[in-house]
Motif scaffolding. Structure first.
Motif: not given
Length: 169
Positions: A60-73, A27-35, A151-155
């Motif tokens: 973008e949505q498929a990856i964002a649903s699988r990793v933690k995101t945060g607003s810290d730049a 859970e400690e891994i978070a990302f500010s942006e997924i592009k 294909m999207i979810l596999g990627f």
């Protein structure tokens, strides 16, 4: 044929469940942006973005649903450059046929230099069990009803697996 497809779907489901569990375990891994960007326009004889205009957003949505995101730049970012979407190597698609190969490059950058800049290729292909998969591709087995989502979810699953590898090594 149907039994081999069922076996592949079962194996894929087990693999995806394992990958999803691993992704949420740290859970400690978070990302500010997924592009996600698709630079397919530069390639000749391709129409993938016309046939599937929502693919960038869906990835973008498929990856964002699988990793933690945060607003810290200052958090790391994930940027994906989709370079190929094709059906058996042919980049000219029809919505009826769909696609069975997608490849791109993932770059993880971290302004805090805790991991530095990392990049890796992601190649996903879906073929019947009896068909040979191109070297360097990971195979996913979609159902006939849900080829696009498989294909999207596999990627997305391969991206998350590779991100976990980057942070645990």
């Amino acid at each position: 044929m149907f039994n081999s497809v069922k076996s592949i779907v079962l194996a894929t489901s087990v693999s995806i469940a394992a990958l999803s569990t691993a992704a949420y375990a740290n859970e400690e891994i978070a990302f500010s942006e997924i592009k996600v960007e698709a630079v397919l326009d530069a390639a000749e004889n391709t129409n993938a973005l016309e046939v599937f205009p929502e693919i960038v957003t869906d990835l973008e949505q498929a990856i964002a649903s699988r990793v933690k995101t945060g607003s810290d730049a200052g958090l790391p970012t994930i940027k994906i450059d989709v370079r190929q979407i094709s059906l058996n190597g042919n980049p000219m698609l029809t919505s009826i046929e769909g696609f069975n190969e997608i490849s791109g490059v993932v770059a993880i950058s971290d302004d805090n230099n805790s991991i530095g800049a990392q990049s890796f290729a992601v190649n996903v292909a879906a073929y019947p069990a009896e068909q040979v998969i191109p070297e360097g591709y990971v195979s996913v087995a979609p159902s006939e009803e849900d080829f696009y989502n498989a294909m999207i979810l596999g990627f997305a699953d391969v991206v998350v697996q590779q991100v976990e590898t980057v942070y645990h090594n």
